[in-house]
Structures are given as C-alpha cells and as structure tokens.
Write an enzyme that holds these catalytic residues in place. Structure first.
Site, PDB file in Angstrom:
ATOM      1  N   THR A   1       0.840  -1.202   0.000  1.00 14.81           N
ATOM      2  CA  THR A   1       0.000   0.000   0.000  1.00 14.81           C
ATOM      3  C   THR A   1       0.869   1.243   0.000  1.00 14.81           C
ATOM      4  OG1 THR A   1      -1.773   1.190   1.141  1.00 14.81           O
ATOM      5  CG2 THR A   1      -0.167   0.091   2.545  1.00 14.81           C
TER       6      THR A   1
ATOM      7  N   HIS B   1      -2.120   5.639   6.303  1.00 19.59           N
ATOM      8  CA  HIS B   1      -3.183   5.372   7.291  1.00 19.59           C
ATOM      9  C   HIS B   1      -3.530   3.882   7.331  1.00 19.59           C
ATOM     10  CE1 HIS B   1      -4.090   9.616   8.049  1.00 19.59           C
ATOM     11  NE2 HIS B   1      -3.870   9.780   6.760  1.00 19.59           N
TER      12      HIS B   1
ATOM     13  N   ASP C   1      -7.775  -3.595  -0.981  1.00 24.23           N
ATOM     14  CA  ASP C   1      -8.493  -2.649  -1.820  1.00 24.23           C
ATOM     15  C   ASP C   1      -9.834  -2.414  -1.142  1.00 24.23           C
ATOM     16  OD1 ASP C   1      -8.060  -1.114  -4.353  1.00 24.23           O
ATOM     17  OD2 ASP C   1     -10.093  -1.857  -4.688  1.00 24.23           O
TER      18      ASP C   1
ATOM     19  N   GLY D   1      -9.584   9.744   4.062  1.00 23.52           N
ATOM     20  CA  GLY D   1     -10.649   9.482   3.084  1.00 23.52           C
ATOM     21  C   GLY D   1     -12.005  10.014   3.521  1.00 23.52           C
ATOM     22  N   TYR D   2     -12.992   9.123   3.515  1.00 20.49           N
ATOM     23  CA  TYR D   2     -14.370   9.518   3.812  1.00 20.49           C
ATOM     24  C   TYR D   2     -14.700   9.436   5.302  1.00 20.49           C
ATOM     25  CZ  TYR D   2     -14.749   8.894  -1.244  1.00 20.49           C
ATOM     26  OH  TYR D   2     -14.563   8.987  -2.609  1.00 20.49           O
TER      27      TYR D   2
ATOM     28  N   LYS E   1     -11.936   2.619  15.850  1.00 21.34           N
ATOM     29  CA  LYS E   1     -12.319   2.404  14.444  1.00 21.34           C
ATOM     30  C   LYS E   1     -11.998   0.961  14.042  1.00 21.34           C
ATOM     31  CE  LYS E   1     -11.264   3.652   9.681  1.00 21.34           C
ATOM     32  NZ  LYS E   1     -10.399   4.360   8.736  1.00 21.34           N
TER      33      LYS E   1
ATOM     34  N   HIS F   1     -14.473  -2.087   8.372  1.00 24.02           N
ATOM     35  CA  HIS F   1     -14.308  -3.037   7.277  1.00 24.02           C
ATOM     36  C   HIS F   1     -12.898  -3.636   7.278  1.00 24.02           C
ATOM     37  CE1 HIS F   1     -13.226   1.020   6.391  1.00 24.02           C
ATOM     38  NE2 HIS F   1     -12.685   0.756   5.213  1.00 24.02           N
ATOM     39  N   ARG F   2     -11.878  -2.755   7.402  1.00 28.10           N
ATOM     40  CA  ARG F   2     -10.488  -3.221   7.367  1.00 28.10           C
ATOM     41  C   ARG F   2     -10.177  -4.046   8.616  1.00 28.10           C
ATOM     42  NH1 ARG F   2      -8.799   1.142   6.293  1.00 28.10           N
ATOM     43  NH2 ARG F   2      -9.053   0.772   4.069  1.00 28.10           N
TER      44      ARG F   2
HETATM   45  P1  ITT Z   1      -3.372   1.822  -1.863  1.00 28.23           P
HETATM   46  O1  ITT Z   1      -4.084   1.471  -3.147  1.00 28.23           O
HETATM   47  O2  ITT Z   1      -1.961   2.235  -2.080  1.00 28.23           O
HETATM   48  O3  ITT Z   1      -3.533   0.769  -0.811  1.00 28.23           O
HETATM   49  P2  ITT Z   1      -5.424   3.857  -1.702  1.00 28.23           P
HETATM   50  O4  ITT Z   1      -5.761   4.919  -0.695  1.00 28.23           O
HETATM   51  O5  ITT Z   1      -5.306   4.290  -3.130  1.00 28.23           O
HETATM   52  O6  ITT Z   1      -4.078   3.141  -1.215  1.00 28.23           O
HETATM   53  P3  ITT Z   1      -7.605   2.141  -2.480  1.00 28.23           P
HETATM   54  O7  ITT Z   1      -7.214   2.150  -3.901  1.00 28.23           O
HETATM   55  O8  ITT Z   1      -7.994   0.848  -1.831  1.00 28.23           O
HETATM   56  O9  ITT Z   1      -6.455   2.705  -1.537  1.00 28.23           O
HETATM   57  O10 ITT Z   1      -8.757   3.197  -2.311  1.00 28.23           O
HETATM   58  C1  ITT Z   1      -9.450   3.226  -1.146  1.00 28.23           C
HETATM   59  C2  ITT Z   1     -10.158   4.559  -0.997  1.00 28.23           C
HETATM   60  O11 ITT Z   1     -11.419   4.309  -0.363  1.00 28.23           O
HETATM   61  C3  ITT Z   1      -9.388   5.459  -0.053  1.00 28.23           C
HETATM   62  O12 ITT Z   1      -8.501   6.308  -0.731  1.00 28.23           O
HETATM   63  C4  ITT Z   1     -10.499   6.210   0.636  1.00 28.23           C
HETATM   64  O13 ITT Z   1     -10.933   7.254  -0.194  1.00 28.23           O
HETATM   65  C5  ITT Z   1     -11.608   5.170   0.719  1.00 28.23           C
HETATM   66  N1  ITT Z   1     -11.465   4.386   1.972  1.00 28.23           N
HETATM   67  C6  ITT Z   1     -11.127   3.061   2.097  1.00 28.23           C
HETATM   68  N2  ITT Z   1     -11.046   2.710   3.385  1.00 28.23           N
HETATM   69  C7  ITT Z   1     -11.334   3.821   4.092  1.00 28.23           C
HETATM   70  C8  ITT Z   1     -11.402   4.110   5.458  1.00 28.23           C
HETATM   71  O14 ITT Z   1     -11.106   3.188   6.376  1.00 28.23           O
HETATM   72  N3  ITT Z   1     -11.734   5.341   5.814  1.00 28.23           N
HETATM   73  C9  ITT Z   1     -12.005   6.289   4.906  1.00 28.23           C
HETATM   74  N4  ITT Z   1     -11.953   6.122   3.598  1.00 28.23           N
HETATM   75  C10 ITT Z   1     -11.616   4.896   3.181  1.00 28.23           C
END
Ligand code: ITT
Length: 207
Positions: free
Chosen positions: A8, A12, A76, A160-161, A182, A187-188
C-alpha cells in the site's frame, strides 16, 4: 521473523494494519514483520484498474510478488452508497477526478456531499478486500462496515471519507474515533482480523 509486505502507498492503512497485528498478541507480532513498499524500495504507482475490490487487491499484491518475489498482501477498499447505486465503490480513491488519475480526499468528500445534498436515504457501507499471496498460495478476506453518510464533516482523525461516515449504532464519525475504536468495527479491521487468524493457524501447524 517472517517478512510480509503490505502493498500500500496509504500510510493510514499501514498504521491501522500494524496496530491490528500488534493487538493480536506477541505470538503474531513477534513472528511477522510487516514491511511497507517504502521499506522494500518500491516507489511505483502500482496499477489498479480492475472491476472489483478483489481484482484490484490481487493486482497490487501480484505486483510485489512479481517484481520483488516477496510474500505480501494488499487491501483494496472503498465506500458503497446505496442511493448512488453503490458508487463510488472501486473508484473511491479517485472519485472526484473524472479521468480517474488523481487521489484527493478533500475533493472526493466534497463531491460526495454535493451528490447527496438532496438525498434522504443516507445508508452506505465500507468494504475492504485483503488478498494474501504467501508460500505460493492465494487467500482472500473481506470485511464490511455498514453506516450512514452525514451532511457535513465531523472530526479530523483518519483519512478518506472518515469525516462523513457514521458507523451503524454510533453517533460519531470514524474521524471522531481513535484508530483503535475504528479498528474494532471497521471493514479493514474485520478483514485483517481474518488474515491474522489465518496467520495464527499456520503458526499452530508449524509449532
Ligand atoms: P493503496 O491502493 O496504495 O492501498 P489507496 O488509498 O489508493 O491506497 P484504495 O485504492 O484501496 O487505496 O482506495 C481506497 C479509498 O477508499 C481510499 O482512498 C479512501 O478514499 C476510501 N477508503 C477506504 N477505506 C477507508 C477508510 O477506512 N476510511 C475512509 N476512507 C476509506
């Protein structure tokens, strides 16, 4: 100590996953060293153009396997909003960029709040799919966290959100919670606890 790369570029995610492994207890934390992409000298923008979370997680993990020949896993994840037909989904990171290139959390949240301005039905869920490539095998773990989209940002933690997501049964957003709280419901957290359980079961067989 077995080295396991977490593929990744999101600091975060890395912090959350390292905390989850630590919480799993010394028998796991002392057997696995989680390396970041930075730790292995990988500074690539790993392609992720699949149609599903599982496709994208596999793409990221395979990149590390193919280029570095190291055991690894990738996450993802994204936000699925019912009133928007489960969008932004796999496009969550690049939602505000119509070309799908740039990753801007502030613009993404602004766009979602704008698209939801007149929407009463606020149900949404975060989904995370973790793919592990280890010892020649592939494993998949998934976690979902249901909740609702707020009408404005609250809180400054997380990423993110997080500032607009109220997990079910809670009156605060993810961005108002500690990372530990959290992780308990996210989900994670759900997906990574399954990963940890699997890693623990391998150790049980070896010991
Ligand atoms: P990597 O691909 O390098 O792991 P990324 O941030 O680009 O990092 P993703 O492609 O999986 O990761 O996109 C996930 C997006 O979904 C992330 O950038 C956030 O906008 C949102 N997201 C996922 N998990 C989240 C969380 O726990 N809290 C808030 N937003 C989240």
């Amino acid at each position: 100590m077995k080295k396991l790369v977490f593929a990744t570029n999101n600091q975060h995610k890395l912090d959350e996953v390292r905390a989850l492994l630590k919480e799993a207890g010394p028998e796991i934390a002392e057997r696995y060293e989680i390396l970041s992409l930075d730790d292995i000298g990988c500074h690539a923008d790993i392609p992720e153009n699949g149609m599903t979370f599982a496709d994208n997680a596999l793409q990221k993990a395979e990149y590390v396997k193919v280029h570095y020949n190291l055991d690894c896993f990738a996450d993802d994840s994204g936000l699925e909003v019912r009133a928007l037909g489960m969008e932004p989904g796999v496009r969550s990171a690049r939602y505000a960029d119509d070309c799908g290139y740039s990753h801007d959390d502030t613009a993404n949240v602004d766009k979602l709040l704008h698209n939801m301005a007149n929407v009463k039905e606020r149900q949404a869920q975060f989904r995370a799919v973790v793919v592990l490539l280890m010892d020649g095998d592939r494993y998949e773990f998934e976690g979902v966290c249901r909740g609702e989209i707020g009408r404005q940002r609250e809180g400054s933690k997380g990423f993110g959100y997080d500032p607009i997501f109220y997990p079910e049964g809670h009156s605060v957003t993810f961005a108002e919670m500690s990372m530990q709280d959290k992780n308990l419901i996210s989900h994670r957290g759900k997906a990574v606890r399954q990963l940890v359980k699997y890693l623990a079961s391998i150790e049980e067989k070896i010991v």
